[in-house]
Design a protein around this motif. Structure first.
Motif, PDB file in Angstrom:
ATOM      1  N   GLU A  80       1.751   3.233  -8.715  1.00 42.96           N
ATOM      2  CA  GLU A  80       2.885   2.592  -8.856  1.00 42.96           C
ATOM      3  C   GLU A  80       1.331   1.278  -9.207  1.00 42.96           C
ATOM      4  O   GLU A  80       0.343   2.060  -9.990  1.00 42.96           O
ATOM      5  CB  GLU A  80       2.240   1.672  -7.110  1.00 42.96           C
ATOM      6  N   VAL A  81       1.655  -0.062 -10.116  1.00 41.48           N
ATOM      7  CA  VAL A  81       0.732  -0.726 -10.634  1.00 41.48           C
ATOM      8  C   VAL A  81       0.041  -2.498  -9.579  1.00 41.48           C
ATOM      9  O   VAL A  81       1.694  -2.289  -9.199  1.00 41.48           O
ATOM     10  CB  VAL A  81       1.165  -1.520 -11.838  1.00 41.48           C
TER      11      VAL A  81
ATOM     12  N   VAL B  80       3.898  -3.324  -7.080  1.00 42.93           N
ATOM     13  CA  VAL B  80       4.007  -3.663  -5.392  1.00 42.93           C
ATOM     14  C   VAL B  80       2.591  -4.152  -5.463  1.00 42.93           C
ATOM     15  O   VAL B  80       1.908  -4.903  -5.725  1.00 42.93           O
ATOM     16  CB  VAL B  80       3.251  -2.098  -4.701  1.00 42.93           C
ATOM     17  N   ASP B  81       2.129  -5.243  -4.167  1.00 42.01           N
ATOM     18  CA  ASP B  81       0.949  -6.097  -3.780  1.00 42.01           C
ATOM     19  C   ASP B  81       0.706  -5.133  -2.899  1.00 42.01           C
ATOM     20  O   ASP B  81       1.064  -4.424  -2.501  1.00 42.01           O
ATOM     21  CB  ASP B  81       1.618  -7.278  -3.681  1.00 42.01           C
TER      22      ASP B  81
ATOM     23  N   THR C 189      -9.126   4.768  -8.467  1.00 36.91           N
ATOM     24  CA  THR C 189      -7.852   3.590  -8.735  1.00 36.91           C
ATOM     25  C   THR C 189      -8.594   2.818 -10.086  1.00 36.91           C
ATOM     26  O   THR C 189      -8.275   1.816 -10.867  1.00 36.91           O
ATOM     27  CB  THR C 189      -7.916   3.498  -7.487  1.00 36.91           C
ATOM     28  N   LEU C 190      -9.717   1.961  -9.868  1.00 36.95           N
ATOM     29  CA  LEU C 190     -10.588   0.572  -9.925  1.00 36.95           C
ATOM     30  C   LEU C 190     -11.207   1.024 -11.210  1.00 36.95           C
ATOM     31  O   LEU C 190     -10.991   0.294 -11.947  1.00 36.95           O
ATOM     32  CB  LEU C 190     -11.868   0.529  -9.271  1.00 36.95           C
TER      33      LEU C 190
ATOM     34  N   TRP D  68       1.995   0.031   0.974  1.00 39.35           N
ATOM     35  CA  TRP D  68       2.796   0.980   2.454  1.00 39.35           C
ATOM     36  C   TRP D  68       3.493   1.262   2.140  1.00 39.35           C
ATOM     37  O   TRP D  68       4.531  -0.100   1.663  1.00 39.35           O
ATOM     38  CB  TRP D  68       1.459   0.253   3.293  1.00 39.35           C
ATOM     39  N   LYS D  69       4.455   2.186   2.737  1.00 40.58           N
ATOM     40  CA  LYS D  69       6.115   2.522   2.591  1.00 40.58           C
ATOM     41  C   LYS D  69       5.210   3.348   3.950  1.00 40.58           C
ATOM     42  O   LYS D  69       5.075   3.521   4.952  1.00 40.58           O
ATOM     43  CB  LYS D  69       6.071   3.670   1.984  1.00 40.58           C
TER      44      LYS D  69
END
Length: 217
Positions: free
Chosen positions: A126-127, A62-63, A51-52, A68-69
């Motif tokens: 997501e970003v 998202v933040d 991811t990094l 998380w969902k």
């Protein structure tokens, strides 16, 4: 980002201290032994590294909280859940699992420390910013540290500040606060279904008890 480092370092240190014979003990993840959990952490560390180095140039979707969902409790039918024990068994001796986690996990920690918190990255379709991504993982590391310790009473607990941060995140995600009478550790264990509340704890939880568990996915 400091909490990410503290929670991850504490978890890696705790795994390194687990005696080889305890790798066959159950963990706090239903159906997984300690060795299976450690194998999962190797994959998590790889995900952090991936991811990094996956930059995104669009606006965040998202933040740290909405990453998380709330999902249904696992049924054991997820193919990845079944794959983990086979991968863990393939390592053979616990020392190889420890070595791989230390190797990949240390790299993930260094990459996180060097990353720009304001940079945007993409993961799970997501970003989000690097800072939010690493903040979200404080919950993951803290819960898995508790999973590691579930049947290892002598193991070191997660740092108090990361327990508090993970609790705060879970409360925000769930949209409700746990009673102050529950310590951070118990709130996380009971809140995520890792521990069944006693009658006294159910009384303290009140109507909230009927909404549990809050499972993150």
């Amino acid at each position: 980002m400091d909490l990410f480092s503290r929670s991850w370092t504490a978890l890696l240190t705790a795994v390194a201290a687990v005696p080889d014979e305890d790798f066959d003990r159950p963990s706090g993840c239903a159906g997984w032994l300690v060795r299976d959990l450690v194998c999962h952490l190797v994959i998590d560390a790889q995900d952090v590294l991936i991811t990094l180095v996956t930059p995104a140039d669009t606006e965040p979707t998202v933040d740290a909280v909405t990453y998380w969902k709330l999902v249904d409790p696992p049924t054991g039918e997820d193919p990845l859940d079944a794959l983990i024990p086979r991968l863990a068994a393939a390592y053979g001796e616990p020392r190889w699992l420890k070595f791989h986690l230390d190797d990949v996990g240390s790299a993930a920690g260094r990459a996180a420390a060097l990353a720009d918190p304001a940079a945007r990255v993409g993961t799970r379709d997501e970003v989000l910013t690097v800072g939010d991504y690493l903040c979200a993982y404080v919950v993951e590391w803290t819960l898995h540290h508790l999973d590691l310790n579930a049947h290892l009473p002598a193991a070191a607990e997660p740092p108090a500040e990361t327990l508090a941060a993970a609790r705060a995140s879970l409360e925000t995600i769930a949209g409700t606060a746990f009673p102050a009478a529950l310590c951070d550790r118990d709130a996380l264990l009971i809140g995520t279904g890792r521990s069944t509340p006693t009658e006294a704890e159910e009384a303290v939880l009140g109507e909230l008890a009927a909404r549990l568990p809050f499972v993150l996915g």
